[in-house]
Design a protein around this motif. Structure first.
Motif, PDB file in Angstrom:
ATOM      1  N   PRO A 165     -11.366  -1.165  -4.932  1.00  0.00           N
ATOM      2  CA  PRO A 165     -12.399  -0.113  -4.854  1.00  0.00           C
ATOM      3  C   PRO A 165     -12.556   0.547  -3.476  1.00  0.00           C
ATOM      4  O   PRO A 165     -12.648   1.775  -3.409  1.00  0.00           O
ATOM      5  CB  PRO A 165     -13.681  -0.834  -5.293  1.00  0.00           C
ATOM      6  CG  PRO A 165     -13.183  -1.898  -6.225  1.00  0.00           C
ATOM      7  CD  PRO A 165     -11.868  -2.350  -5.642  1.00  0.00           C
ATOM      8  N   HIS A 182       0.849  -1.188   0.000  1.00  0.00           N
ATOM      9  CA  HIS A 182       0.000   0.000   0.000  1.00  0.00           C
ATOM     10  C   HIS A 182       0.882   1.235   0.000  1.00  0.00           C
ATOM     11  O   HIS A 182       2.080   1.164   0.260  1.00  0.00           O
ATOM     12  CB  HIS A 182      -0.977   0.002   1.191  1.00  0.00           C
ATOM     13  CG  HIS A 182      -0.359   0.284   2.525  1.00  0.00           C
ATOM     14  ND1 HIS A 182      -1.077   0.787   3.579  1.00  0.00           N
ATOM     15  CD2 HIS A 182       0.903   0.150   2.993  1.00  0.00           C
ATOM     16  CE1 HIS A 182      -0.294   0.926   4.636  1.00  0.00           C
ATOM     17  NE2 HIS A 182       0.903   0.548   4.307  1.00  0.00           N
ATOM     18  N   ARG A 186      -1.607   7.980   0.552  1.00  0.00           N
ATOM     19  CA  ARG A 186      -1.657   9.240  -0.187  1.00  0.00           C
ATOM     20  C   ARG A 186      -1.613  10.423   0.778  1.00  0.00           C
ATOM     21  O   ARG A 186      -2.230  10.397   1.838  1.00  0.00           O
ATOM     22  CB  ARG A 186      -2.934   9.297  -1.025  1.00  0.00           C
ATOM     23  CG  ARG A 186      -2.967   8.280  -2.154  1.00  0.00           C
ATOM     24  CD  ARG A 186      -4.278   8.308  -2.939  1.00  0.00           C
ATOM     25  NE  ARG A 186      -5.412   7.808  -2.195  1.00  0.00           N
ATOM     26  CZ  ARG A 186      -5.724   6.531  -2.070  1.00  0.00           C
ATOM     27  NH1 ARG A 186      -4.965   5.604  -2.627  1.00  0.00           N
ATOM     28  NH2 ARG A 186      -6.787   6.157  -1.386  1.00  0.00           N
ATOM     29  N   ASN A 227      -7.559   6.110   2.101  1.00  0.00           N
ATOM     30  CA  ASN A 227      -6.246   5.487   2.218  1.00  0.00           C
ATOM     31  C   ASN A 227      -6.364   4.082   2.787  1.00  0.00           C
ATOM     32  O   ASN A 227      -7.161   3.836   3.697  1.00  0.00           O
ATOM     33  CB  ASN A 227      -5.347   6.319   3.144  1.00  0.00           C
ATOM     34  CG  ASN A 227      -4.408   7.217   2.391  1.00  0.00           C
ATOM     35  OD1 ASN A 227      -3.966   6.881   1.296  1.00  0.00           O
ATOM     36  ND2 ASN A 227      -4.088   8.353   2.979  1.00  0.00           N
ATOM     37  N   PHE A 239     -10.439   1.300  -1.372  1.00  0.00           N
ATOM     38  CA  PHE A 239      -9.288   2.124  -1.014  1.00  0.00           C
ATOM     39  C   PHE A 239      -8.828   3.051  -2.138  1.00  0.00           C
ATOM     40  O   PHE A 239      -7.734   3.582  -2.101  1.00  0.00           O
ATOM     41  CB  PHE A 239      -8.138   1.226  -0.552  1.00  0.00           C
ATOM     42  CG  PHE A 239      -8.524   0.305   0.559  1.00  0.00           C
ATOM     43  CD1 PHE A 239      -8.961   0.807   1.778  1.00  0.00           C
ATOM     44  CD2 PHE A 239      -8.500  -1.068   0.385  1.00  0.00           C
ATOM     45  CE1 PHE A 239      -9.344  -0.028   2.808  1.00  0.00           C
ATOM     46  CE2 PHE A 239      -8.875  -1.926   1.410  1.00  0.00           C
ATOM     47  CZ  PHE A 239      -9.295  -1.402   2.624  1.00  0.00           C
ATOM     48  N   GLN A 240      -9.684   3.248  -3.122  1.00  0.00           N
ATOM     49  CA  GLN A 240      -9.310   4.173  -4.179  1.00  0.00           C
ATOM     50  C   GLN A 240      -9.515   5.621  -3.739  1.00  0.00           C
ATOM     51  O   GLN A 240      -8.836   6.505  -4.228  1.00  0.00           O
ATOM     52  CB  GLN A 240     -10.064   3.856  -5.466  1.00  0.00           C
ATOM     53  CG  GLN A 240      -9.537   2.568  -6.076  1.00  0.00           C
ATOM     54  CD  GLN A 240     -10.248   2.174  -7.349  1.00  0.00           C
ATOM     55  OE1 GLN A 240     -11.274   2.723  -7.710  1.00  0.00           O
ATOM     56  NE2 GLN A 240      -9.689   1.187  -8.027  1.00  0.00           N
ATOM     57  N   LYS A 241     -10.423   5.851  -2.810  1.00  0.00           N
ATOM     58  CA  LYS A 241     -10.632   7.201  -2.272  1.00  0.00           C
ATOM     59  C   LYS A 241     -10.150   7.313  -0.834  1.00  0.00           C
ATOM     60  O   LYS A 241      -9.627   8.334  -0.430  1.00  0.00           O
ATOM     61  CB  LYS A 241     -12.100   7.594  -2.372  1.00  0.00           C
ATOM     62  CG  LYS A 241     -12.542   7.754  -3.811  1.00  0.00           C
ATOM     63  CD  LYS A 241     -13.950   8.243  -3.917  1.00  0.00           C
ATOM     64  CE  LYS A 241     -14.310   8.356  -5.397  1.00  0.00           C
ATOM     65  NZ  LYS A 241     -15.669   8.776  -5.618  1.00  0.00           N
ATOM     66  N   ASN A 260      -4.181  -0.152  -2.722  1.00  0.00           N
ATOM     67  CA  ASN A 260      -4.668   1.102  -3.308  1.00  0.00           C
ATOM     68  C   ASN A 260      -5.517   0.866  -4.548  1.00  0.00           C
ATOM     69  O   ASN A 260      -6.319   1.724  -4.918  1.00  0.00           O
ATOM     70  CB  ASN A 260      -3.499   2.020  -3.677  1.00  0.00           C
ATOM     71  CG  ASN A 260      -2.735   2.491  -2.472  1.00  0.00           C
ATOM     72  OD1 ASN A 260      -2.027   1.710  -1.851  1.00  0.00           O
ATOM     73  ND2 ASN A 260      -2.865   3.752  -2.129  1.00  0.00           N
ATOM     74  N   GLU A 261      -5.355  -0.283  -5.179  1.00  0.00           N
ATOM     75  CA  GLU A 261      -6.091  -0.577  -6.411  1.00  0.00           C
ATOM     76  C   GLU A 261      -7.479  -1.153  -6.165  1.00  0.00           C
ATOM     77  O   GLU A 261      -8.267  -1.263  -7.100  1.00  0.00           O
ATOM     78  CB  GLU A 261      -5.269  -1.531  -7.284  1.00  0.00           C
ATOM     79  CG  GLU A 261      -3.967  -0.905  -7.761  1.00  0.00           C
ATOM     80  CD  GLU A 261      -3.073  -1.873  -8.505  1.00  0.00           C
ATOM     81  OE1 GLU A 261      -3.416  -3.079  -8.606  1.00  0.00           O
ATOM     82  OE2 GLU A 261      -2.014  -1.430  -8.987  1.00  0.00           O
ATOM     83  N   ASN A 282      -1.736  -4.726  -4.472  1.00  0.00           N
ATOM     84  CA  ASN A 282      -1.601  -3.328  -4.051  1.00  0.00           C
ATOM     85  C   ASN A 282      -2.986  -2.898  -3.561  1.00  0.00           C
ATOM     86  O   ASN A 282      -3.910  -2.762  -4.361  1.00  0.00           O
ATOM     87  CB  ASN A 282      -1.128  -2.482  -5.228  1.00  0.00           C
ATOM     88  CG  ASN A 282      -1.025  -1.011  -4.887  1.00  0.00           C
ATOM     89  OD1 ASN A 282      -1.437  -0.569  -3.822  1.00  0.00           O
ATOM     90  ND2 ASN A 282      -0.476  -0.245  -5.813  1.00  0.00           N
TER      91      ASN A 282
END
Length: 126
Positions: free
Chosen positions: A77, A17, A20, A83, A79-81, A74-75, A72
């Motif tokens: 859904p 991860h 951001r 963290n 955790f796309q917005k 972050n990829e 990963n």
């Protein structure tokens, strides 16, 4: 006042991860061997003295973690917005597992996610 039984299971997964907008090294892609501890409350025992079978809880947790393992985060859904922090992973797992394990007298009470043996975050609802 009736008592409450708590049973817990621990499982692990490995994933990467990046946090951001984090002001430090964790903003870069990196990985952890995450440890997850799920605690389930049982208000009653069945006829053989079990609140919920450990096997059922372990299998349900393993299925949820399988979707997080070796990717990963972050990829995904969820955790796309938000963290993919330990806190948000714990909440994500709590909600998913509650939807599968909760019943009249059984409920997921908390989920702890550890990035390292000394750092963890727990999510629970009142």
């Amino acid at each position: 006042m009736p008592g409450i039984f708590e049973i817990s299971v621990e499982e692990q997964f490995s994933a990467a991860h990046a946090l951001r907008d984090y002001p430090g090294n964790c903003e870069h892609l990196h990985g952890h061997n995450w440890a997850v501890r799920v605690t389930v409350e049982c208000r009653e025992l069945n006829e053989i003295g079990i609140g919920i079978d450990f096997r059922e809880v372990k299998q349900t947790v393993r299925e949820a973690l399988h979707r997080l393992d070796h990717i990963n985060l972050n990829e995904l859904p969820p955790f796309q917005k938000a963290n993919p922090s330990s806190e948000n992973i714990a909440r994500h797992l709590y909600l998913e597992l509650s939807g599968k394990l909760n019943r009249d007298t059984i409920r997921v009470s908390r989920v702890r996610v550890s990035e390292t043996p000394t750092s963890s975050a727990t999510y629970r609802e009142d």
